[in-house]
Design a protein around this motif. Structure first.
Motif, PDB file in Angstrom:
ATOM      1  N   PHE A  96       0.827  -1.201   0.000  1.00  0.00           N
ATOM      2  CA  PHE A  96       0.000   0.000   0.000  1.00  0.00           C
ATOM      3  C   PHE A  96       0.865   1.257   0.000  1.00  0.00           C
ATOM      4  O   PHE A  96       0.607   2.209  -0.743  1.00  0.00           O
ATOM      5  N   HIS A  97       1.926   1.257   0.806  1.00  0.00           N
ATOM      6  CA  HIS A  97       2.797   2.428   0.875  1.00  0.00           C
ATOM      7  C   HIS A  97       3.594   2.598  -0.423  1.00  0.00           C
ATOM      8  O   HIS A  97       3.823   3.716  -0.872  1.00  0.00           O
ATOM      9  N   ALA A  98       4.018   1.490  -1.019  1.00  0.00           N
ATOM     10  CA  ALA A  98       4.740   1.572  -2.298  1.00  0.00           C
ATOM     11  C   ALA A  98       3.843   2.150  -3.387  1.00  0.00           C
ATOM     12  O   ALA A  98       4.287   2.989  -4.189  1.00  0.00           O
ATOM     13  N   CYS A  99       2.594   1.716  -3.427  1.00  0.00           N
ATOM     14  CA  CYS A  99       1.651   2.277  -4.412  1.00  0.00           C
ATOM     15  C   CYS A  99       1.410   3.759  -4.157  1.00  0.00           C
ATOM     16  O   CYS A  99       1.325   4.553  -5.100  1.00  0.00           O
ATOM     17  N   LEU A 101       3.511   5.885  -2.767  1.00  0.00           N
ATOM     18  CA  LEU A 101       4.710   6.614  -3.194  1.00  0.00           C
ATOM     19  C   LEU A 101       4.771   6.721  -4.713  1.00  0.00           C
ATOM     20  O   LEU A 101       5.171   7.757  -5.252  1.00  0.00           O
ATOM     21  N   MET A 102       4.367   5.665  -5.414  1.00  0.00           N
ATOM     22  CA  MET A 102       4.359   5.708  -6.873  1.00  0.00           C
ATOM     23  C   MET A 102       3.353   6.745  -7.376  1.00  0.00           C
ATOM     24  O   MET A 102       3.634   7.487  -8.317  1.00  0.00           O
ATOM     25  N   VAL A 103       2.199   6.830  -6.726  1.00  0.00           N
ATOM     26  CA  VAL A 103       1.204   7.845  -7.099  1.00  0.00           C
ATOM     27  C   VAL A 103       1.784   9.238  -6.916  1.00  0.00           C
ATOM     28  O   VAL A 103       1.626  10.108  -7.774  1.00  0.00           O
ATOM     29  N   GLN A 104       2.479   9.453  -5.816  1.00  0.00           N
ATOM     30  CA  GLN A 104       3.032  10.779  -5.570  1.00  0.00           C
ATOM     31  C   GLN A 104       4.170  11.127  -6.519  1.00  0.00           C
ATOM     32  O   GLN A 104       4.386  12.295  -6.821  1.00  0.00           O
ATOM     33  N   LEU A 105       4.905  10.137  -6.986  1.00  0.00           N
ATOM     34  CA  LEU A 105       5.963  10.412  -7.955  1.00  0.00           C
ATOM     35  C   LEU A 105       5.404  10.749  -9.336  1.00  0.00           C
ATOM     36  O   LEU A 105       5.940  11.599 -10.049  1.00  0.00           O
ATOM     37  N   LEU A 106       4.314  10.093  -9.726  1.00  0.00           N
ATOM     38  CA  LEU A 106       3.762  10.272 -11.069  1.00  0.00           C
ATOM     39  C   LEU A 106       2.689  11.351 -11.152  1.00  0.00           C
ATOM     40  O   LEU A 106       2.363  11.822 -12.232  1.00  0.00           O
ATOM     41  N   TRP A 107       2.138  11.763 -10.041  1.00  0.00           N
ATOM     42  CA  TRP A 107       1.004  12.672 -10.000  1.00  0.00           C
ATOM     43  C   TRP A 107       1.476  14.118 -10.144  1.00  0.00           C
ATOM     44  O   TRP A 107       2.424  14.550  -9.516  1.00  0.00           O
ATOM     45  N   LYS A 108       0.767  14.847 -10.962  1.00  0.00           N
ATOM     46  CA  LYS A 108       0.992  16.286 -11.099  1.00  0.00           C
ATOM     47  C   LYS A 108      -0.179  16.989 -10.409  1.00  0.00           C
ATOM     48  O   LYS A 108      -1.297  16.969 -10.909  1.00  0.00           O
ATOM     49  N   PRO A 109       0.054  17.594  -9.254  1.00  0.00           N
ATOM     50  CA  PRO A 109      -1.046  18.190  -8.502  1.00  0.00           C
ATOM     51  C   PRO A 109      -1.658  19.397  -9.222  1.00  0.00           C
ATOM     52  O   PRO A 109      -0.950  20.291  -9.658  1.00  0.00           O
ATOM     53  N   LEU A 110      -2.961  19.355  -9.350  1.00  0.00           N
ATOM     54  CA  LEU A 110      -3.716  20.455  -9.941  1.00  0.00           C
ATOM     55  C   LEU A 110      -4.808  20.875  -8.966  1.00  0.00           C
ATOM     56  O   LEU A 110      -5.334  20.060  -8.225  1.00  0.00           O
ATOM     57  N   GLY A 111      -5.163  22.125  -9.013  1.00  0.00           N
ATOM     58  CA  GLY A 111      -6.166  22.640  -8.105  1.00  0.00           C
ATOM     59  C   GLY A 111      -7.588  22.257  -8.461  1.00  0.00           C
ATOM     60  O   GLY A 111      -8.508  22.474  -7.679  1.00  0.00           O
ATOM     61  N   ASP A 112      -7.808  21.655  -9.646  1.00  0.00           N
ATOM     62  CA  ASP A 112      -9.175  21.333 -10.052  1.00  0.00           C
ATOM     63  C   ASP A 112      -9.707  20.068  -9.396  1.00  0.00           C
ATOM     64  O   ASP A 112     -10.894  19.771  -9.509  1.00  0.00           O
ATOM     65  N   ASP A 113      -8.878  19.296  -8.711  1.00  0.00           N
ATOM     66  CA  ASP A 113      -9.334  18.100  -8.013  1.00  0.00           C
ATOM     67  C   ASP A 113      -8.807  18.110  -6.573  1.00  0.00           C
ATOM     68  O   ASP A 113      -7.893  17.367  -6.228  1.00  0.00           O
ATOM     69  N   PRO A 114      -9.399  18.956  -5.714  1.00  0.00           N
ATOM     70  CA  PRO A 114      -8.866  19.067  -4.352  1.00  0.00           C
ATOM     71  C   PRO A 114      -9.122  17.830  -3.495  1.00  0.00           C
ATOM     72  O   PRO A 114      -8.411  17.607  -2.522  1.00  0.00           O
ATOM     73  N   ILE A 120      -5.041  11.259  -0.585  1.00  0.00           N
ATOM     74  CA  ILE A 120      -3.631  10.884  -0.448  1.00  0.00           C
ATOM     75  C   ILE A 120      -3.168  11.076   0.986  1.00  0.00           C
ATOM     76  O   ILE A 120      -2.470  10.232   1.546  1.00  0.00           O
ATOM     77  N   SER A 121      -3.563  12.158   1.588  1.00  0.00           N
ATOM     78  CA  SER A 121      -3.178  12.404   2.972  1.00  0.00           C
ATOM     79  C   SER A 121      -3.786  11.369   3.920  1.00  0.00           C
ATOM     80  O   SER A 121      -3.107  10.876   4.825  1.00  0.00           O
ATOM     81  N   ALA A 122      -5.034  11.023   3.705  1.00  0.00           N
ATOM     82  CA  ALA A 122      -5.685  10.015   4.548  1.00  0.00           C
ATOM     83  C   ALA A 122      -5.051   8.645   4.345  1.00  0.00           C
ATOM     84  O   ALA A 122      -4.845   7.896   5.305  1.00  0.00           O
ATOM     85  N   ALA A 123      -4.724   8.301   3.100  1.00  0.00           N
ATOM     86  CA  ALA A 123      -4.055   7.019   2.834  1.00  0.00           C
ATOM     87  C   ALA A 123      -2.671   6.991   3.480  1.00  0.00           C
ATOM     88  O   ALA A 123      -2.231   5.950   3.983  1.00  0.00           O
ATOM     89  N   TRP A 124      -1.992   8.115   3.488  1.00  0.00           N
ATOM     90  CA  TRP A 124      -0.694   8.181   4.150  1.00  0.00           C
ATOM     91  C   TRP A 124      -0.855   7.967   5.652  1.00  0.00           C
ATOM     92  O   TRP A 124      -0.010   7.338   6.297  1.00  0.00           O
ATOM     93  N   GLY A 125      -1.930   8.476   6.212  1.00  0.00           N
ATOM     94  CA  GLY A 125      -2.207   8.253   7.636  1.00  0.00           C
ATOM     95  C   GLY A 125      -2.405   6.782   7.949  1.00  0.00           C
ATOM     96  O   GLY A 125      -1.952   6.285   8.978  1.00  0.00           O
ATOM     97  N   VAL A 126      -3.070   6.061   7.044  1.00  0.00           N
ATOM     98  CA  VAL A 126      -3.257   4.620   7.234  1.00  0.00           C
ATOM     99  C   VAL A 126      -1.905   3.909   7.184  1.00  0.00           C
ATOM    100  O   VAL A 126      -1.610   3.041   8.015  1.00  0.00           O
ATOM    101  N   CYS A 127      -1.068   4.275   6.219  1.00  0.00           N
ATOM    102  CA  CYS A 127       0.264   3.665   6.123  1.00  0.00           C
ATOM    103  C   CYS A 127       1.086   3.952   7.372  1.00  0.00           C
ATOM    104  O   CYS A 127       1.767   3.063   7.891  1.00  0.00           O
ATOM    105  N   ASN A 128       1.014   5.171   7.857  1.00  0.00           N
ATOM    106  CA  ASN A 128       1.762   5.518   9.061  1.00  0.00           C
ATOM    107  C   ASN A 128       1.249   4.745  10.266  1.00  0.00           C
ATOM    108  O   ASN A 128       2.030   4.327  11.119  1.00  0.00           O
ATOM    109  N   ALA A 129      -0.056   4.522  10.338  1.00  0.00           N
ATOM    110  CA  ALA A 129      -0.605   3.729  11.436  1.00  0.00           C
ATOM    111  C   ALA A 129      -0.082   2.298  11.395  1.00  0.00           C
ATOM    112  O   ALA A 129       0.206   1.706  12.437  1.00  0.00           O
ATOM    113  N   VAL A 130       0.047   1.743  10.189  1.00  0.00           N
ATOM    114  CA  VAL A 130       0.581   0.384  10.057  1.00  0.00           C
ATOM    115  C   VAL A 130       1.995   0.324  10.611  1.00  0.00           C
ATOM    116  O   VAL A 130       2.326  -0.555  11.421  1.00  0.00           O
ATOM    117  N   TRP A 131       2.848   1.265  10.199  1.00  0.00           N
ATOM    118  CA  TRP A 131       4.242   1.214  10.644  1.00  0.00           C
ATOM    119  C   TRP A 131       4.379   1.498  12.127  1.00  0.00           C
ATOM    120  O   TRP A 131       5.193   0.868  12.813  1.00  0.00           O
TER     121      TRP A 131
END
Length: 140
Positions: A96-99, A101-114, A120-131
């Motif tokens: 889950f964390h590898a996926c 990180l891959m999303v964050q490397l390939l993603w170009k942040p735009l303001g039209d999809d807040p 992404i932040s919530a998913a990162w929280g789940v990964c951090n809870a696991v570790w």
């Protein structure tokens, strides 16, 4: 008479003796990784992704979503770890964390999809809870 040098050497010897335990070595590496990934979230993600795209006024809600899902995931995971093996949780957390990180490397942040910033932040929280739960179970 108080001798600071002897106490310092005794503390250093105690630290050295503690790291002879392989579980403490793994726990120290995991704690280092947790610190690095949290540093990324609190600096680079917040500055270059959220603030530059959405603005400073949305940063607190993005981190609120991360904290909320991290709390829910930690409670759920603490109950789940009683019934399943730790290896499965580590494997799923790593994938889950590898996926993520891959999303964050390939993603170009735009303001039209807040909403994607919150996801992404919530998913990162789940990964951090696991570790953090894995590190907690290693130490206890």
């Amino acid at each position: 008479m108080y001798q600071e040098g002897n106490e310092t050497m005794a503390a250093m010897r105690a630290i050295g003796q503690g790291f002879k335990d392989p579980v403490l070595r793994i726990s120290a590496l995991l704690a280092f990784f947790i610190g690095v990934e949290q540093a990324f979230m609190y600096t680079d993600f917040s500055k270059f992704y959220v603030v530059c795209t959405l603005g400073l006024h949305r940063l607190n809600l993005v981190f609120l979503s991360m904290g909320l899902l991290q709390s829910i995931a930690a409670c759920t995971l603490s109950m789940l770890l009683r019934t399943i093996r730790r290896y499965y949780v580590i494997f799923v957390g790593f994938a889950f964390h590898a996926c993520l990180l891959m999303v964050q490397l390939l993603w170009k942040p735009l303001g039209d999809d807040p909403a994607l910033f919150y996801v992404i932040s919530a998913a990162w929280g789940v990964c951090n809870a696991v570790w953090e739960m894995m590190n907690f179970t290693l130490l206890t």
